[in-house]
Design a protein around this motif. Structure first.
Motif, PDB file in Angstrom:
ATOM      1  N   GLN A 187     -10.058 -54.653  27.234  1.00 23.00           N
ATOM      2  CA  GLN A 187      -8.831 -54.199  26.603  1.00 23.00           C
ATOM      3  C   GLN A 187      -8.480 -55.039  25.376  1.00 23.00           C
ATOM      4  O   GLN A 187      -8.021 -54.515  24.360  1.00 23.00           O
ATOM      5  N   ALA A 188      -8.693 -56.343  25.457  1.00 26.49           N
ATOM      6  CA  ALA A 188      -8.442 -57.203  24.299  1.00 26.49           C
ATOM      7  C   ALA A 188      -9.310 -56.786  23.120  1.00 26.49           C
ATOM      8  O   ALA A 188      -8.860 -56.742  21.968  1.00 26.49           O
ATOM      9  N   SER A 189     -10.576 -56.461  23.416  1.00 27.01           N
ATOM     10  CA  SER A 189     -11.484 -56.010  22.362  1.00 27.01           C
ATOM     11  C   SER A 189     -11.048 -54.666  21.783  1.00 27.01           C
ATOM     12  O   SER A 189     -11.085 -54.457  20.566  1.00 27.01           O
ATOM     13  N   LYS A 190     -10.611 -53.747  22.645  1.00 27.34           N
ATOM     14  CA  LYS A 190     -10.176 -52.431  22.191  1.00 27.34           C
ATOM     15  C   LYS A 190      -8.943 -52.534  21.297  1.00 27.34           C
ATOM     16  O   LYS A 190      -8.857 -51.879  20.250  1.00 27.34           O
ATOM     17  N   TRP A 191      -7.983 -53.353  21.707  1.00 26.11           N
ATOM     18  CA  TRP A 191      -6.775 -53.516  20.901  1.00 26.11           C
ATOM     19  C   TRP A 191      -7.090 -54.220  19.588  1.00 26.11           C
ATOM     20  O   TRP A 191      -6.451 -53.956  18.561  1.00 26.11           O
ATOM     21  N   GLY A 192      -8.070 -55.123  19.608  1.00 26.63           N
ATOM     22  CA  GLY A 192      -8.494 -55.742  18.362  1.00 26.63           C
ATOM     23  C   GLY A 192      -9.084 -54.715  17.407  1.00 26.63           C
ATOM     24  O   GLY A 192      -8.824 -54.750  16.195  1.00 26.63           O
ATOM     25  N   GLY A 193      -9.878 -53.781  17.945  1.00 24.64           N
ATOM     26  CA  GLY A 193     -10.414 -52.714  17.115  1.00 24.64           C
ATOM     27  C   GLY A 193      -9.325 -51.796  16.590  1.00 24.64           C
ATOM     28  O   GLY A 193      -9.354 -51.380  15.429  1.00 24.64           O
ATOM     29  N   ALA A 194      -8.346 -51.485  17.445  1.00 27.56           N
ATOM     30  CA  ALA A 194      -7.225 -50.640  17.017  1.00 27.56           C
ATOM     31  C   ALA A 194      -6.413 -51.329  15.922  1.00 27.56           C
ATOM     32  O   ALA A 194      -5.912 -50.681  14.998  1.00 27.56           O
ATOM     33  N   MET A 195      -6.277 -52.645  16.026  1.00 25.27           N
ATOM     34  CA  MET A 195      -5.571 -53.407  14.996  1.00 25.27           C
ATOM     35  C   MET A 195      -6.293 -53.275  13.657  1.00 25.27           C
ATOM     36  O   MET A 195      -5.664 -53.021  12.620  1.00 25.27           O
ATOM     37  N   SER A 196      -7.616 -53.432  13.667  1.00 28.05           N
ATOM     38  CA  SER A 196      -8.385 -53.333  12.426  1.00 28.05           C
ATOM     39  C   SER A 196      -8.262 -51.951  11.807  1.00 28.05           C
ATOM     40  O   SER A 196      -8.122 -51.813  10.579  1.00 28.05           O
ATOM     41  N   ILE A 197      -8.294 -50.915  12.640  1.00 27.50           N
ATOM     42  CA  ILE A 197      -8.170 -49.548  12.135  1.00 27.50           C
ATOM     43  C   ILE A 197      -6.797 -49.335  11.507  1.00 27.50           C
ATOM     44  O   ILE A 197      -6.671 -48.739  10.429  1.00 27.50           O
ATOM     45  N   ALA A 198      -5.750 -49.811  12.188  1.00 22.11           N
ATOM     46  CA  ALA A 198      -4.390 -49.633  11.670  1.00 22.11           C
ATOM     47  C   ALA A 198      -4.206 -50.353  10.340  1.00 22.11           C
ATOM     48  O   ALA A 198      -3.613 -49.810   9.398  1.00 22.11           O
ATOM     49  N   PHE A 199      -4.718 -51.576  10.239  1.00 22.82           N
ATOM     50  CA  PHE A 199      -4.596 -52.310   8.982  1.00 22.82           C
ATOM     51  C   PHE A 199      -5.401 -51.630   7.866  1.00 22.82           C
ATOM     52  O   PHE A 199      -4.974 -51.611   6.708  1.00 22.82           O
ATOM     53  N   SER A 200      -6.560 -51.082   8.224  1.00 17.60           N
ATOM     54  CA  SER A 200      -7.366 -50.372   7.227  1.00 17.60           C
ATOM     55  C   SER A 200      -6.647 -49.119   6.739  1.00 17.60           C
ATOM     56  O   SER A 200      -6.632 -48.825   5.535  1.00 17.60           O
ATOM     57  N   GLU A 201      -6.028 -48.373   7.660  1.00 22.07           N
ATOM     58  CA  GLU A 201      -5.277 -47.180   7.274  1.00 22.07           C
ATOM     59  C   GLU A 201      -4.060 -47.548   6.434  1.00 22.07           C
ATOM     60  O   GLU A 201      -3.692 -46.815   5.502  1.00 22.07           O
ATOM     61  N   ALA A 202      -3.420 -48.675   6.773  1.00 27.99           N
ATOM     62  CA  ALA A 202      -2.275 -49.129   5.975  1.00 27.99           C
ATOM     63  C   ALA A 202      -2.707 -49.457   4.551  1.00 27.99           C
ATOM     64  O   ALA A 202      -2.028 -49.098   3.576  1.00 27.99           O
ATOM     65  N   SER A 203      -3.841 -50.124   4.414  1.00 28.59           N
ATOM     66  CA  SER A 203      -4.354 -50.463   3.088  1.00 28.59           C
ATOM     67  C   SER A 203      -4.701 -49.209   2.297  1.00 28.59           C
ATOM     68  O   SER A 203      -4.399 -49.106   1.092  1.00 28.59           O
ATOM     69  N   SER A 204      -5.329 -48.247   2.962  1.00 30.94           N
ATOM     70  CA  SER A 204      -5.689 -46.997   2.287  1.00 30.94           C
ATOM     71  C   SER A 204      -4.444 -46.241   1.821  1.00 30.94           C
ATOM     72  O   SER A 204      -4.406 -45.714   0.697  1.00 30.94           O
ATOM     73  N   SER A 205      -3.425 -46.194   2.676  1.00 34.29           N
ATOM     74  CA  SER A 205      -2.186 -45.505   2.294  1.00 34.29           C
ATOM     75  C   SER A 205      -1.492 -46.227   1.150  1.00 34.29           C
ATOM     76  O   SER A 205      -0.895 -45.591   0.270  1.00 34.29           O
ATOM     77  N   ARG A 206      -1.574 -47.550   1.144  1.00 35.83           N
ATOM     78  CA  ARG A 206      -0.957 -48.320   0.067  1.00 35.83           C
ATOM     79  C   ARG A 206      -1.661 -48.029  -1.270  1.00 35.83           C
ATOM     80  O   ARG A 206      -1.009 -47.898  -2.311  1.00 35.83           O
ATOM     81  N   ILE A 207      -2.969 -47.917  -1.235  1.00 37.29           N
ATOM     82  CA  ILE A 207      -3.724 -47.595  -2.451  1.00 37.29           C
ATOM     83  C   ILE A 207      -3.366 -46.188  -2.937  1.00 37.29           C
ATOM     84  O   ILE A 207      -3.174 -45.948  -4.136  1.00 37.29           O
ATOM     85  N   THR A 208      -3.263 -45.256  -1.996  1.00 41.83           N
ATOM     86  CA  THR A 208      -2.881 -43.891  -2.354  1.00 41.83           C
ATOM     87  C   THR A 208      -1.494 -43.856  -2.973  1.00 41.83           C
ATOM     88  O   THR A 208      -1.247 -43.152  -3.965  1.00 41.83           O
ATOM     89  N   ALA A 209      -0.564 -44.620  -2.394  1.00 34.27           N
ATOM     90  CA  ALA A 209       0.804 -44.678  -2.929  1.00 34.27           C
ATOM     91  C   ALA A 209       0.806 -45.228  -4.348  1.00 34.27           C
ATOM     92  O   ALA A 209       1.514 -44.704  -5.230  1.00 34.27           O
ATOM     93  N   ALA A 210       0.018 -46.259  -4.584  1.00 32.16           N
ATOM     94  CA  ALA A 210      -0.043 -46.845  -5.927  1.00 32.16           C
ATOM     95  C   ALA A 210      -0.621 -45.852  -6.932  1.00 32.16           C
ATOM     96  O   ALA A 210      -0.139 -45.754  -8.079  1.00 32.16           O
ATOM     97  N   ARG A 211      -1.658 -45.109  -6.526  1.00 32.82           N
ATOM     98  CA  ARG A 211      -2.259 -44.126  -7.429  1.00 32.82           C
ATOM     99  C   ARG A 211      -1.281 -43.009  -7.744  1.00 32.82           C
ATOM    100  O   ARG A 211      -1.132 -42.599  -8.912  1.00 32.82           O
ATOM    101  N   LEU A 212      -0.582 -42.495  -6.726  1.00 34.67           N
ATOM    102  CA  LEU A 212       0.377 -41.417  -6.946  1.00 34.67           C
ATOM    103  C   LEU A 212       1.547 -41.882  -7.805  1.00 34.67           C
ATOM    104  O   LEU A 212       2.040 -41.137  -8.668  1.00 34.67           O
ATOM    105  N   GLU A 213       1.985 -43.112  -7.590  1.00 39.66           N
ATOM    106  CA  GLU A 213       3.090 -43.632  -8.390  1.00 39.66           C
ATOM    107  C   GLU A 213       2.672 -43.795  -9.850  1.00 39.66           C
ATOM    108  O   GLU A 213       3.464 -43.530 -10.764  1.00 39.66           O
ATOM    109  N   ALA A 214       1.426 -44.219 -10.074  1.00 39.82           N
ATOM    110  CA  ALA A 214       0.927 -44.327 -11.451  1.00 39.82           C
ATOM    111  C   ALA A 214       0.868 -42.957 -12.114  1.00 39.82           C
ATOM    112  O   ALA A 214       1.243 -42.806 -13.294  1.00 39.82           O
ATOM    113  N   ASP A 215       0.428 -41.940 -11.362  1.00 37.13           N
ATOM    114  CA  ASP A 215       0.399 -40.578 -11.904  1.00 37.13           C
ATOM    115  C   ASP A 215       1.815 -40.102 -12.249  1.00 37.13           C
ATOM    116  O   ASP A 215       2.041 -39.464 -13.295  1.00 37.13           O
TER     117      ASP A 215
END
Length: 222
Positions: free
Chosen positions: A45-73
């Protein structure tokens, strides 16, 4: 009760008829076996939650990049339309009706929608009218709204990543706790004194029950 020469063991170390050596060994084996399985489960379970943490942070980073691109447009669109409106104002002040009409018919959205509303508000007469069409609710750049939504989604994903990280840490602590139960269970078989054996086994058993209750309250990923 006095001790006899034929029974050299102290009374406290004599096996209880219902809690003999065989019973203690059986309980120790059961405790160690169950704890070993649960320890492996908490590690998983510790390993699974660690993987879920990495996925969530990756999705947060991707959404942040998308927000920056849309704001620039959105900012580029606002800059272009502000320039067009400024040219229209200059042509209007110069009373160049041909140029004002030319610019007005070529206003892109959302300026094309907001401009007639702004003109209808009689901004040169009504002091309560908006200073420019860009101050009206009708002037809404879609990319800007999408950027705000993506930024909010990034915040949610980041917070989710923090929660997943904490849950992984919680399971890691439980893994350490169950390892301590294994230690006490194994130690119970190494004690010479019967009282000490049962004490170590009891400590391990109580610890297992407490940790198991905590484990049941934790969220789980399959």
């Amino acid at each position: 009760m006095t001790e006899t020469a034929d029974d050299p063991k102290p009374a406290r170390d004599r096996p209880h008829p219902l809690l003999g050596e065989g019973t203690r060994e059986l309980l120790a084996v059961i405790l160690l076996s169950i704890t070993a399985v649960v320890t492996a489960w908490t590690g998983f379970q510790a390993s699974k939650w660690g993987g879920a943490m990495s996925i969530a942070f990756s999705e947060a980073s991707s959404s942040r990049i998308t927000a920056a691109r849309l704001e620039a447009d959105a900012n580029r669109r606002l800059t272009v339309q502000t320039g067009l409106f400024t040219q229209w104002l200059q042509a209007y002040q110069a009373e160049d009706d041909q140029l004002t009409a030319f610019l007005q018919t070529r206003f892109p959205e959302p300026l094309a929608t907001a401009f007639p509303v702004w003109v209808a508000s009689r901004p040169l007469i009504d002091p309560d009218a908006a200073a420019t069409p860009f101050d009206l609710p009708e002037y809404a750049i879609p990319e800007l709204a999408e950027a705000k939504a993506a930024d909010a989604r990034a915040d949610r994903k980041f917070q989710q990543g923090l929660r997943n990280n904490q849950r992984g840490d919680d399971y890691t602590v439980l893994t350490i706790g169950f390892a301590a139960v294994l230690f006490f269970g194994a130690l119970s078989g190494r004690m010479r004194s019967t009282t000490a054996q049962w004490t170590m086994l009891g400590v391990g058993g109580v610890g297992f029950l407490v940790l198991a209750a905590v484990l049941l309250s934790f969220p789980k990923l399959v």
